[in-house]
Design an enzyme around this catalytic site. Structure first.
Site, PDB file in Angstrom:
ATOM      1  N   ARG A  84       1.117   0.222 -21.275  1.00 41.50           N
ATOM      2  CA  ARG A  84      -0.070  -0.630 -21.260  1.00 41.50           C
ATOM      3  C   ARG A  84       0.117  -1.806 -20.314  1.00 41.50           C
ATOM      4  NH1 ARG A  84      -0.255  -2.692 -26.492  1.00 41.50           N
ATOM      5  NH2 ARG A  84       1.651  -1.596 -27.078  1.00 41.50           N
ATOM      6  N   HIS A  89       4.368  -1.237 -34.755  1.00 43.85           N
ATOM      7  CA  HIS A  89       4.049  -1.077 -33.335  1.00 43.85           C
ATOM      8  C   HIS A  89       2.840  -0.156 -33.213  1.00 43.85           C
ATOM      9  CE1 HIS A  89       4.480  -0.344 -29.063  1.00 43.85           C
ATOM     10  NE2 HIS A  89       5.529  -1.143 -29.002  1.00 43.85           N
TER      11      HIS A  89
END
Length: 518
Positions: A290, A267
Site C-alpha cells: 500500500r 493488521h
C-alpha cells in the site's frame, strides 16, 4: 554443576541478537565476561525474520540521498499519534532519536543494502527502509537482517567459543531469583535428540536480557490473548506458533509489571490463499504494497478507506465496509456463507506503476505462493474480481483524479504514491493492449502485541510494587510494553528490536563490567 555466563540473553530474534552482539562488543576487552544466547526454536530469527515492510529511520544516508527532509520530531509525533495517547513519550523519543544510528549500524557494520524507502500508513515522510530486488529476486528485509546477524553470531561462536555460547532448542522456564532481589540466572529445558527425554538445566548469570517476543501466535491454545483480548480469539494470525509470551510469565513471577496487555494489533492485510482460505496462519501482505500505491476495494469494487491510514484505522474500516455478504471479497464465486472463507476481506489491487515501484521480485514470490494473481486489463480485472466494470473504472478514476489535483479524496487520503488505473499501451500491431494489474485478497489478522513488561529507556524491567528496576533484569523487543501504546506504526518493530536490543546489550555490559572489577 550448573553452567554460568555473565550475561544470558533469552530469545534469538532481532532484539536478542542485537543485545548479544552489543554486549559482546562492549566487553571485548574483558576476557572473563561471557555471553549466552538461549533460543527455544531450532534456529534463530523469530518473528523478526517474517517482517516484510522494513525498518524505520530518520536522517539516514538513504533519506539524505533521496532528498527527504525528515526529522526526529516528526517521527516522534507520528509515533505518539499512532499510539492514541498511551505511548510512553520517553521511550518514543529514544526510539526516534536512535533510529539514525540503528539503520546505520545495519548498513555500515553488516553491509545490509537498506536502500529502498517507502512511506507507510501514519508516517509523515518515507522513512521505512527495505532491501531492493537482487537479480530479479526478492530480498526480504526481516529475513535478510536476522540471517546476517545470525551468521555473524555463528562466526563469533566459532572464533570465541570461550566467550559466547548459542544454545538452540532451549526453552527457559524460570528466572532464578538473586539472594538480595533481582535475577541470578535461568532454568531452561532441552530435549535429548536421541531419547526425546526433556532435560532441565540451570545457568547462573549476573544479567538476564528477556527478548522472547509477544503472544500473538498462540493459535489453538489461547492464554494471554483469551485473558486480555478475548474478542480477538479465533482471528487468524501472522505470527509463528512460537510467539506464546513466555517472557511475560517469567518476568511477572519475579515481580515485574505488565502493561497494555489488552492492546493487540490486528493488521488489516493478511493474505487469504485461494487454495487454503481457512488457514489460521496468514502470510502478511507487506504494508509496503500500500505504501507503494496499492489500493483496497470491497466486494463491490469500491474503495472505502485511506490506504495509508494507521493499521487500526484501516482494520476498523475493513470490518465496517467489507463484512457483509455482498461487500466481502472472496475467491469463491458462491454467494453462500463458506465457513472457511474469512468473514471480513478486501481486494488488494496494484496498478503496473505500483507493482514496478514495489518490486517484481517480491510480487513474483507472492504469485508463486498463490497469494497474488495478475489480470491483463480492467475488463479482465473486473471479471476476475466479479465486480461491475463501470463501478471499478470509476473507483480507479476517482482515486487518480484526486492524485492529479493534489487534493484530499473523500477518505482523507492526500498521499497517492502511484496511479491506480493503468494506461492503455499500443502494441506493435496497433492494437490497444492494457498492461497488467496485480491483486490478492486480504483479511484482518492478529499481528503484534503492544503490551508486555514495563521497562524504561535503559531497557531495565520495572517492578510492579514500586516502579523500581529489577536488578539485573533487562528486556527488549515485543516482550516489552509501553512504547507503542494502542497501535504500532509499521516499521517500528524491527527498529525497536535494534534500538532497545542494543541498549540492553550496553546496559548488560556496564553491569557485568562493574561487577567484574568490583
Amino acid at each position: 554443576m550448573a553452567a554460568r555466563a555473565s550475561i544470558v540473553v533469552v530469545g534469538g530474534g532481532l532484539a536478542g541478537m542485537s543485545a548479544a552482539i552489543e554486549a559482546l562488543r562492549q566487553t571485548s576487552h574483558i576476557a572473563g565476561v561471557t555471553v549466552a544466547l538461549l533460543e527455544k526454536e531450532a534456529r534463530t530469527g523469530g518473528n523478526s525474520g517474517k517482517a516484510s515492510s522494513g525498518i524505520n529511520g530518520v536522517l539516514t544516508r538513504t533519506q539524505k540521498s533521496k532528498g527527504i527532509h525528515d526529522s526526529v520530531e516528526a517521527f516522534v509525533q507520528d509515533t505518539l499519534k499512532s499510539g492514541h495517547g498511551r505511548s510512553n513519550e520517553t521511550l518514543v523519543a529514544k526510539l526516534a532519536r536512535d533510529s539514525t544510528q540503528a539503520v546505520s549500524w545495519l548498513q555500515e557494520d553488516f553491509k545490509l543494502d537498506l536502500d529502498v524507502l517507502a512511506r507507510l500508513g501514519g508516517h509523515s515522510f518515507p522513512r521505512t527502509h527495505r532491501r531492493p530486488d537482487l537479480d530479479g529476486k526478492p530480498q526480504p528485509v526481516g529475513w535478510g537482517i536476522v540471517s546476517t546477524l545470525g551468521r555473524h553470531l555463528g562466526e563469533v561462536a566459532a572464533l570465541e567459543n570461550a566467550r559466547f555460547k548459542l544454545v538452540t532448542g532451549a526453552r527457559v522456564i524460570k528466572l532464578l531469583p538473586a539472594t538480595q532481589g533481582g535475577v541470578a540466572g535461568v532454568v531452561y529445558e532441552t530435549i535429548d535428540p536421541d531419547t526425546k527425554v526433556i532435560q532441565q538445566h540451570s545457568m547462573h548469570s549476573d544479567v538476564v536480557v528477556l527478548a522472547t517476543g509477544g503472544f500473538g501466535g498462540e493459535g489453538s491454545k489461547p492464554h494471554y490473548l483469551k485473558q486480555y483480548a478475548p474478542q480477538l480469539v479465533g482471528l487468524p494470525a501472522t505470527n509463528g506458533a512460537f510467539a506464546t509470551g513466555d517472557g511475560l510469565g517469567l518476568a511477572a513471577a519475579l515481580g515485574a509489571e505488565l502493561v497494555d496487555m489488552d492492546q493487540v494489533q490486528v493488521h488489516p492485510t493478511g493474505f487469504v490463499k485461494s487454495t487454503d482460505p481457512g488457514n489460521p496462519t496468514k502470510f502478511l501482505a507487506a504494508e509496503a504494497l500500500r505504501g507503494e500505491g496499492g489500493i483496497l476495494l470491497n466486494g463491490l469494487g469500491r474503495r472505502f478507506v485511506n490506504e495509508l491510514d494507521t493499521r487500526d484505522q484501516v482494520t476498523d474500516a475493513m470490518n465496517k465496509f467489507c463484512s457483509a455478504p455482498d461487500t466481502r471479497a472472496r475467491h469463491s464465486a458462491s454467494t453462500e456463507e463458506i465457513p472457511k472463507e474469512p468473514l471480513t476481506a478486501a481486494f488488494l489491487v496494484l496498478s503496473q506503476a505500483a507493482a514496478d515501484s514495489f518490486g517484481h521480485g517480491a510480487l513474483g514470490f507472492y504469485e508463486k505462493m498463490g497469494l497474488m494473481s495478475r489480470a491483463g486489463g480492467l475488463e479482465e480485472l473486473a471479471a476476475t474480481l466479479r465486480v461491475d466494470q463501470a463501478v471499478l473504472r470509476k473507483t480507479l478514476q476517482d482515486h487518480d483524479s484526486a492524485r492529479d489535483k493534489g487534493t484530499h479524496d473523500e477518505f482523507g487520503k492526500s498521499v497517492f504514491p502511484q496511479s491506480a488505473l493503468n494506461p492503455l499501451t499500443p502494441s506493435d500491431d496497433k492494437l490497444q493492449i492494457q498492461i497488467q494489474y496485480y491483486w490478492g485478497i486480504v483479511t484482518p489478522s492478529i499481528h503484534y502485541t503492544m503490551g508486555g513488561v514495563r521497562f524504561d529507556d535503559m531497557a531495565r524491567v520495572l517492578r510492579a510494587a514500586d516502579g523500581a528496576p529489577i536488578p539485573g533484569l533487562l528486556a527488549a523487543g515485543e516482550v516489552t510494553g509501553g512504547l507503542h501504546g494502542a497501535n504500532r506504526l509499521g516499521g517500528n518493530s524491527l527498529l525497536e528490536c535494534v534500538v532497545y536490543g542494543r541498549e540492553a546489550g550496553r546496559q548488560a555490559a556496564t553491569l557485568v563490567t562493574s561487577a567484574f572489577f568490583a
